[in-house]
Design a protein around this motif. Structure first.
Motif, PDB file in Angstrom:
ATOM      1  N   LEU A  65       0.812  -1.285  -0.059  1.00  0.00           N
ATOM      2  CA  LEU A  65       0.027   0.133   0.038  1.00  0.00           C
ATOM      3  C   LEU A  65       0.932   1.215   0.168  1.00  0.00           C
ATOM      4  CD1 LEU A  65      -2.762  -0.989   2.697  1.00  0.00           C
ATOM      5  CD2 LEU A  65      -2.791  -0.976   0.131  1.00  0.00           C
ATOM      6  N   PRO A  66       1.017   1.840  -1.224  1.00  0.00           N
ATOM      7  CA  PRO A  66       2.142   3.045  -1.287  1.00  0.00           C
ATOM      8  C   PRO A  66       1.493   4.268  -0.742  1.00  0.00           C
ATOM      9  CG  PRO A  66       1.128   2.573  -3.215  1.00  0.00           C
ATOM     10  CD  PRO A  66       0.513   1.435  -2.415  1.00  0.00           C
ATOM     11  N   PRO A  67       2.027   5.361  -0.449  1.00  0.00           N
ATOM     12  CA  PRO A  67       1.370   6.447   0.084  1.00  0.00           C
ATOM     13  C   PRO A  67       0.425   7.258  -1.045  1.00  0.00           C
ATOM     14  CG  PRO A  67       3.665   6.549   0.391  1.00  0.00           C
ATOM     15  CD  PRO A  67       3.515   5.558  -0.482  1.00  0.00           C
ATOM     16  N   PRO A  68      -0.525   7.977  -0.609  1.00  0.00           N
ATOM     17  CA  PRO A  68      -1.313   8.709  -1.478  1.00  0.00           C
ATOM     18  C   PRO A  68      -0.703   9.543  -2.307  1.00  0.00           C
ATOM     19  CG  PRO A  68      -2.418   8.566   0.448  1.00  0.00           C
ATOM     20  CD  PRO A  68      -1.337   8.114   0.905  1.00  0.00           C
ATOM     21  N   GLY A  75       8.031   4.846   3.727  1.00  0.00           N
ATOM     22  CA  GLY A  75       6.938   4.032   4.500  1.00  0.00           C
ATOM     23  C   GLY A  75       6.001   4.674   5.191  1.00  0.00           C
ATOM     24  N   ALA A  76       5.546   3.868   6.153  1.00  0.00           N
ATOM     25  CA  ALA A  76       4.356   4.195   7.016  1.00  0.00           C
ATOM     26  C   ALA A  76       4.786   5.411   7.963  1.00  0.00           C
ATOM     27  CB  ALA A  76       4.005   2.896   7.834  1.00  0.00           C
ATOM     28  N   HIS A  77       5.971   5.837   7.944  1.00  0.00           N
ATOM     29  CA  HIS A  77       6.377   6.979   8.941  1.00  0.00           C
ATOM     30  C   HIS A  77       6.664   8.166   8.269  1.00  0.00           C
ATOM     31  CE1 HIS A  77       6.709   4.621  12.586  1.00  0.00           C
ATOM     32  NE2 HIS A  77       6.974   3.460  11.743  1.00  0.00           N
ATOM     33  N   GLY A  78       6.414   8.062   6.956  1.00  0.00           N
ATOM     34  CA  GLY A  78       6.397   9.449   6.088  1.00  0.00           C
ATOM     35  C   GLY A  78       7.735   9.659   5.335  1.00  0.00           C
ATOM     36  N   PRO A  79       8.086  10.498   4.616  1.00  0.00           N
ATOM     37  CA  PRO A  79       9.283  10.821   3.922  1.00  0.00           C
ATOM     38  C   PRO A  79      10.374  11.659   4.663  1.00  0.00           C
ATOM     39  CG  PRO A  79       7.708  11.973   2.913  1.00  0.00           C
ATOM     40  CD  PRO A  79       7.118  11.230   3.981  1.00  0.00           C
ATOM     41  N   PHE A  80       9.890  12.506   5.640  1.00  0.00           N
ATOM     42  CA  PHE A  80      10.626  13.617   5.927  1.00  0.00           C
ATOM     43  C   PHE A  80      11.740  13.184   6.849  1.00  0.00           C
ATOM     44  CE2 PHE A  80       6.753  15.574   4.687  1.00  0.00           C
ATOM     45  CZ  PHE A  80       7.385  16.584   3.493  1.00  0.00           C
ATOM     46  N   PHE A 221      -1.700  11.730   4.137  1.00  0.00           N
ATOM     47  CA  PHE A 221      -1.467  11.694   2.757  1.00  0.00           C
ATOM     48  C   PHE A 221       0.017  11.615   2.113  1.00  0.00           C
ATOM     49  CE2 PHE A 221      -0.513  14.528  -0.824  1.00  0.00           C
ATOM     50  CZ  PHE A 221      -1.223  14.238  -1.787  1.00  0.00           C
ATOM     51  N   ILE A 222       1.129  11.767   3.271  1.00  0.00           N
ATOM     52  CA  ILE A 222       2.485  11.421   2.712  1.00  0.00           C
ATOM     53  C   ILE A 222       2.900  10.109   3.139  1.00  0.00           C
ATOM     54  CG2 ILE A 222       2.963  13.719   2.362  1.00  0.00           C
ATOM     55  CD1 ILE A 222       4.214  13.902   5.233  1.00  0.00           C
TER      56      ILE A 222
END
Length: 350
Positions: A65-68, A75-80, A221-222
């Protein structure tokens, strides 16, 4: 010049404690580091991916399940978090041990900047350094590639910002940090200065609440979705009956979870050492905030502390192996506030 030298030396205490612990207890260095469990492996690889190819690389999902958001493949913790640490690691190359060296550098920079914000006396700076360097959840997580090392650094800056004259510094900090972990948006409460009336206070709290909701939506969203997360488990609990039975099912589900977590929190014999240190320091911070002559900003920090604890008790598994990590980052800032209170009040720069 003398206070600056003291700040530079004191800021190095926590990273030095971590490095010395590895050298003396494990008889090795960070070059021997290799991520050994799933979360550590994932974070390590994501950071190194960004250091090598930026947003062009990566495919980190749970259950495919990729990010919207189409610009990120993290991953599930975001890209930042991978983006920040990847940028810092990029000049040095994408080595396996690189993320933990970044952790130590960020912790040092955060502590030094926090001291420059608070401008305590040399004794106050030493007291702050001792608090940080003996907070073992922070020291332990500096030696892993996971997010917690960054969150401890954010907490140090947040504790300093809570007692600085200019709230813009703390506001920028928490707004940026909420992109990494949405619960940091609640830290904005620590920046609310004592209002003239109840209505103005309500407006400020309402603004924080709206921003917190917005941060959560932006994060969803990210970040890649998590199958069988909090929402899905709650949906299973409420079933498919009418609104009354669904409400009752939801109340029973969260009531049982909260009772189990609260029982754990109130049972010191079940605490792991790291969890115990977090909970004891949290209790000290709350007791200090309850004093009749307590500083307003300390009370606001204690409010965030109580709110974070409530979220953990209701929504999380406080007695799981993840417990001290979840408890630690959200409580470290309020727990270190008493040190800042004593230091800042003595400072001629405040």
């Amino acid at each position: 010049m003398r206070p600056l030298v003291a700040y530079i030396l004191c800021a190095a205490r926590a990273p030095a404690m971590s490095i010395c612990s590895v050298l003396l207890l494990l008889h090795t260095g960070f070059d021997a580091y290799w991520p050994a469990f799933s979360d550590d492996v994932t974070f390590n690889h994501q950071i190194r991916t960004f250091a090598a190819v930026g947003f062009s690389g990566g495919y980190y999902t749970i259950g495919e399940l990729p990010p919207p958001a189409s610009f990120t493949h993290f991953g599930a913790h975001g890209p930042f978090y991978p983006a920040l640490y990847g940028l810092l690691l990029w000049p040095l190359g994408a080595s396996v041990s690189g993320p933990i060296w970044v952790h130590h550098s960020v912790m040092y920079a955060a502590t030094l900047f926090g001291l420059l914000l608070a401008r305590p006396t040399a004794a106050g700076a030493l007291a702050m350094a001792v608090v940080i360097a003996t907070f073992w959840p922070a020291i332990a997580m500096l030696t892993a590639s996971m997010q917690e090392g960054l969150h401890f650094s954010i907490a140090i800056l947040g504790a300093a910002a809570a007692f600085h004259k200019r709230t813009s510094i703390g506001t920028a900090l928490y707004m940026a940090a909420s992109l990494v972990r949405p619960t940091w948006a609640l830290g904005l409460v620590t920046l609310i200065r004592k209002p003239r009336n109840v209505s103005s206070f309500a407006v400020l709290v309402g603004g924080v609440a709206l921003f917190s909701v917005g941060s959560l939506m932006a994060f969803m969203f990210i970040a890649a979705p998590v199958p069988r997360g909090i929402v899905e488990r709650a949906q299973d609990a409420i079933g498919s009956g009418g609104i009354g039975s669904q409400t009752a099912g939801l109340a029973v589900y969260y009531g049982q979870k909260a009772l189990a977590n609260l029982t754990f929190v109130m049972s010191p014999s079940r605490w792991q050492p790291l969890e115990g240190q977090v909970l004891v320091l949290s209790a000290v911070a709350l007791l200090l905030a309850l004093r009749r002559d307590a500083d307003w900003r300390l009370r606001m920090s204690a409010t965030v502390l109580a709110g974070m604890l409530t979220l953990v008790i209701v929504f999380y598994d406080a007695d799981s192996y993840r417990g001290f990590r979840t408890l630690a980052h959200s409580r470290y800032s309020p727990s270190s506030v008493p040190c800042y209170v004593s230091a800042v009040k003595r400072s001629p720069h405040y």
